[in-house]
Design a protein around this motif. Structure first.
Motif, PDB file in Angstrom:
ATOM      1  N   LYS A  72       2.157   1.760  -3.485  1.00  0.00           N
ATOM      2  CA  LYS A  72       1.090   2.260  -4.354  1.00  0.00           C
ATOM      3  C   LYS A  72       0.858   3.755  -4.125  1.00  0.00           C
ATOM      4  N   ARG A  73       0.843   4.181  -2.864  1.00  0.00           N
ATOM      5  CA  ARG A  73       0.644   5.604  -2.560  1.00  0.00           C
ATOM      6  C   ARG A  73       1.802   6.445  -3.097  1.00  0.00           C
ATOM      7  N   ALA A 100       0.837  -1.207   0.000  1.00  0.00           N
ATOM      8  CA  ALA A 100       0.000   0.000   0.000  1.00  0.00           C
ATOM      9  C   ALA A 100       0.870   1.255   0.000  1.00  0.00           C
TER      10      ALA A 100
END
Length: 131
Positions: free
Chosen positions: A84-85, A81
């Motif tokens: 991805k950010r 995550a």
């Protein structure tokens, strides 16, 4: 069979400071949620022929092992995550190459696929992390 959540027992896999937690350099590993109640539930005797909702007698080690796998899996999900950010639309993984000793474990394979929502791939040479 041990259900997801391990009777409320959680493993935080921060065993080496900063290794997998660059934003939390003082994080430490821990086993949380141990209570008299969940220990009793986890080690209670069961009817082996029909009751699949409780583990067999004295399988606390298996529950702790599963809690460790769950903790590591969710730590990997947090890392994914974060990537991805940081990369926004540029990073869209669809598969994950799984290598090493954990790649042999069918339960952990399923956990990874379920939590990460990625297709898992396994090289012929399982110990190929450095390749």
């Amino acid at each position: 069979y041990y259900p997801p959540g391990c009777y409320g027992i959680t493993f935080l896999p921060y065993l080496t400071p900063g290794e997998r937690t660059p934003d939390w350099p003082h994080a430490t590993g821990a086993i949380l949620g141990l209570t008299v109640s969940n220990l009793a539930s986890a080690t209670a005797s069961t009817n082996a022929s029909t009751d699949f909702t409780k583990p067999p007698i004295n399988h606390m080690a298996g529950i702790l092992y599963r809690a460790a796998m769950e903790g590591i899996t969710y730590q990997l999900a947090e890392g994914l995550a974060t990537m991805k950010r940081a990369c926004r639309d540029e990073f869209k993984p669809s598969t994950l190459l799984v290598v090493g000793g954990g790649s042999h474990n069918q339960l952990w394979r399923q956990m990874l696929a379920d939590v990460l929502q990625l297709e898992l791939r396994f090289p012929r040479e399982k110990e190929s992390a450095a390749l």
